[in-house]
Design an enzyme around this catalytic site. Structure first.
Site: not given
Ligand code: CMC
Length: 430
Positions: A307, A365
């Site tokens: 998140h 989720d």
């Molecule tokens: N599995 C594996 N690696 C992950 C995941 C994951 N679910 N989430 C983040 N990472 C890694 C990402 O690759 C990055 O690595 P690095 O620093 O080496 O590049 C690091 O963790 C930071 O992640 P980010 O994508 O830069 O973080 P963000 O704040 O931009 O994204 C997120 C947050 C929720 C979009 C992301 O964690 C994600 O795609 N999660 C899976 C989808 C999900 O469950 N979404 C529901 C969110 S909660 C309900 C809502 O609000 O809708």
């Protein structure tokens, strides 16, 4: 309240005094609104990693402590003591309703549950196998073609009417999308039932049989709605605010919010998470998928994990796991293989260095798909349930924006990295 400031040193001995805004809770913010006009410099923050887009009194998240408040009330207490419509009232009006206000509000919302008969015909334009989020985006957007009588949103009355219309009709719109997709007759709402009870009846009853509402499932669904009702300035809420900042009507704004929510990184994660669990299939396959999630060259992510704001745990995920237990027990599904798989996946991921160091925890989720599946809601409809609940928050945020004296049309700047100005060559010279 502005007490402190910072100084920004720019080229050519230019300086800019930046006021610092102290919020009631959360991190201080540098107020750079006059930076562009006074210094001809802009700021760059793609993805809003460090930027607040508004002041808000509605929802607060403490990502480090894993806390979520609606109007100051912790989500755990609201999920225990309130129903969804009380929470919707709270989000919109700032205070919980008293007994009389509660009953009046519930009454007015349920009495807006019917949709125009002409709108029902609208569904027939969609393919039966269309994704229900696509149908919802279209149908909710179309509501503005039906309710142009109430469009002066400078008035409280027109804002209130649109609010109860959207909230009241959302369960009907979703249930109808489901019935249409399976070729079953549409069930009209029953105004004697609770908000969640009525939704369950419209989804799962048919004209040939008596429908028995299970109170445990009814309450579980209501809690699911509460947990999804608002979440401060997330992608879909920011979309609703941005769309509304041009003066667009709330039906159009909510349709925009629904479209944004659908994405798998946002509300679409519940559907994606269940599909992922089904793909993993067995506890013995977990290490393989954990390895894939950690591999930079593989675009696989553990859905339902991570998140932007929560860096400790998502309090909604804890509550959702509890609801999951209750529902599975009520339905004699304690041995549900997907639930067991999810719990094992959570355990393994939470012990893994990659997930620990990146502060990746289960989000709302992760367990919501399992609960919804147990209730009988088809996977494709999971995000619709999220949208139904989030409508309460979207509308509260939309109203807060258009009544904010600081409100302006949302208009980000950019860093242009394209061609320099050049001449258009003649066709034969291209
Ligand atoms: N599995 C594996 N690696 C992950 C995941 C994951 N679910 N989430 C983040 N990472 C890694 C990402 O690759 C990055 O690595 P690095 O620093 O080496 O590049 C690091 O963790 C930071 O992640 P980010 O994508 O830069 O973080 P963000 O704040 O931009 O994204 C997120 C947050 C929720 C979009 C992301 O964690 C994600 O795609 N999660 C899976 C989808 C999900 O469950 N979404 C529901 C969110 S909660 C309900 C809502 O609000 O809708």
């Amino acid at each position: 309240m502005t007490e402190q400031s910072a100084v920004l040193n720019l080229p050519n001995n230019q300086t800019f005094q930046i006021p610092i805004i102290e919020p009631v809770a959360g991190k201080p913010c540098l107020d750079i609104r006059k930076l562009g006009s006074q210094t001809q410099h802009f700021t760059y923050d793609s993805g809003f990693l460090s930027t607040a887009s508004c002041r808000s009194t509605i929802t607060f998240i403490d990502g480090e402590q894993g806390e979520l408040w609606y109007r100051g009330y912790p989500i755990e207490q609201l999920a225990e003591k309130c129903n969804f419509l009380e929470v919707a009232y709270l989000l919109k009006n700032g205070e919980l309703p008293n007994a009389q206000q509660k009953s009046e509000f519930e009454n007015i919302v349920v009495h807006h549950s019917l949709i125009h008969e002409q709108l029902i015909k609208f569904y027939q334009g969609f393919r039966r196998d269309a994704h229900p989020m696509a149908v919802m985006t279209g149908v909710v957007g179309a509501l503005s073609a039906f309710y142009h009588d109430v469009m002066d949103f400078r008035t409280q009355q027109d804002r209130d009417t649109s609010y109860v219309r959207l909230l009241g009709k959302m369960p009907t719109i979703i249930a109808l999308a489901y019935k249409y997709s399976i070729g079953m007759p549409f069930m009209y709402p029953d105004n004697e039932l609770s908000y969640s009870g009525n939704f369950l009846r419209m989804m799962f009853s048919n004209p040939c049989e008596e429908f028995k509402l299970n109170p445990v499932i009814e309450r579980a669904l209501d809690i699911i709605f509460i947990l999804h009702a608002d979440h401060e300035q997330n992608a879909s809420t920011s979309t609703v605010r941005l769309a509304g900042s041009s003066g667009a009507n709330p039906f159009a704004c909510i349709a925009a919010g629904i479209a944004c929510l659908w994405g798998p990184a946002h509300g679409g994660a519940n559907e994606a998470c269940l599909k992922m669990l089904e793909e993993i299939g067995d506890i013995k396959n977990i290490p393989h998928y954990i390895k894939r999630a950690k591999d930079k060259d593989d675009n696989f992510k553990l859905m339902g994990f991570g998140h932007r704001v929560y860096k400790n745990f998502d309090p909604r995920a804890k509550l959702m796991k509890k609801v999951c237990h209750q529902v599975l027990q009520e339905l004699n599904l304690q041995d549900d293989p997907l639930f067991k798989l999810a719990m094992e996946l959570e355990k393994i991921a939470l012990e893994d260095d990659y997930f620990v160091s990146k502060q990746l925890y289960p989000n709302v989720d992760f367990y919501s798909g399992i609960v919804q599946k147990a209730i009988g809601i088809p996977t494709k409809m999971f995000t619709c349930v999220f949208a139904l609940a989030r409508t309460a928050g979207w509308l509260a945020q939309w109203e807060e924006m258009i009544t904010d004296p600081e409100y302006k049309i949302g208009r980000p700047r950019q860093i242009y990295v394209g061609h320099q100005k050049r001449d258009v060559p003649d066709l034969l010279q291209r």
